[in-house]
Design a protein around this motif. Structure first.
Motif, PDB file in Angstrom:
ATOM      1  N   ARG A  89      -9.971  -4.993   8.596  1.00  0.00           N
ATOM      2  CA  ARG A  89     -10.241  -4.047   7.514  1.00  0.00           C
ATOM      3  C   ARG A  89     -11.733  -3.706   7.508  1.00  0.00           C
ATOM      4  O   ARG A  89     -12.578  -4.588   7.596  1.00  0.00           O
ATOM      5  N   THR A 141      -8.455   1.074   7.164  1.00  0.00           N
ATOM      6  CA  THR A 141      -8.909   1.194   5.775  1.00  0.00           C
ATOM      7  C   THR A 141      -7.765   0.921   4.815  1.00  0.00           C
ATOM      8  O   THR A 141      -6.599   1.142   5.135  1.00  0.00           O
ATOM      9  N   GLY A 142      -8.129   0.454   3.635  1.00  0.00           N
ATOM     10  CA  GLY A 142      -7.165   0.304   2.553  1.00  0.00           C
ATOM     11  C   GLY A 142      -6.322  -0.951   2.636  1.00  0.00           C
ATOM     12  O   GLY A 142      -6.278  -1.652   3.646  1.00  0.00           O
TER      13      GLY A 142
END
Length: 197
Positions: free
Chosen positions: A142, A171-172
């Motif tokens: 991440r 991402t996320g």
């Protein structure tokens, strides 16, 4: 009964009978000839249909024998142990496994996930609805995490096991690492099966 008593009438009647016999003979000959012609035509059409069906079978056979089996990736016992040994040092690590629209990829991902679960990793799956495009296998960290010993150990274990995974970021979400086994090239038949399923 005048017919039976008159030679002239009997002669006429006999002529009619002979003409009827001739006509009957002609009709019988025509019927026989027609039957022969119809039989010959039927045999010709049957032969053509058989030849057409044989050609279709040969065509299907040639097309299906040229279909190569889809390569199936599997972990060996040795590869499983390399990954397990490295990942068991980091129990509780959260991993997001990205599942693609490919039966082969899903099976391969399941094998890797099973090893990580055995090592007490928390594995979640995300099934994408994207098409079946060829993609390279990747593992990701991440992007808001600067470093992760668990990610580095997983990356190193894949290298040691000879698994061609690229490293990247994602991402996320709340997973620390991600796994995408990618998609191998498929033949037309397998692509169709994947679309149906």
């Amino acid at each position: 009964m005048a017919l039976w008593n008159s030679a002239e009438e009997l002669g006429k009647f006999n002529s009619y009978l002979q003409m009827g016999l001739v006509i009957f003979g002609i009709l019988t000959g025509l019927i026989g000839a027609s039957s022969f012609i119809v039989s010959q035509r039927k045999d010709l059409l049957t032969g053509q249909e058989e030849a057409s069906l044989k050609a279709k079978v040969a065509d299907i056979s040639s097309r299906t024998t040229n279909i190569n089996d889809l390569p199936q990736r599997h972990l060996t016992v040795q590869q499983e142990e390399i990954i397990f040994k490295a990942s068991k040092e980091f129990p509780g690590t959260k991993l997001l496994s990205i599942r693609s629209n490919s039966k082969e990829s899903q099976q391969y991902a399941y094998e890797i996930e099973a090893v990580l679960k055995r090592a007490q990793w928390n594995v979640d799956q995300f099934l994408t609805s994207s098409g079946r495009n060829v993609a390279e296998p990747t593992i990701g960290l991440r992007e808001d995490i600067n470093s992760s010993p668990a990610f580095e150990a997983l990356k190193k274990s894949f290298e040691e096991a000879g698994l061609p995974f690229k490293a990247g970021t994602f991402t996320g979400g709340n997973a620390e690492t991600s796994l995408d086994v990618g998609i191998v090239p498929a033949n037309a038949y397998q692509s169709l099966i994947d679309k149906i399923n």
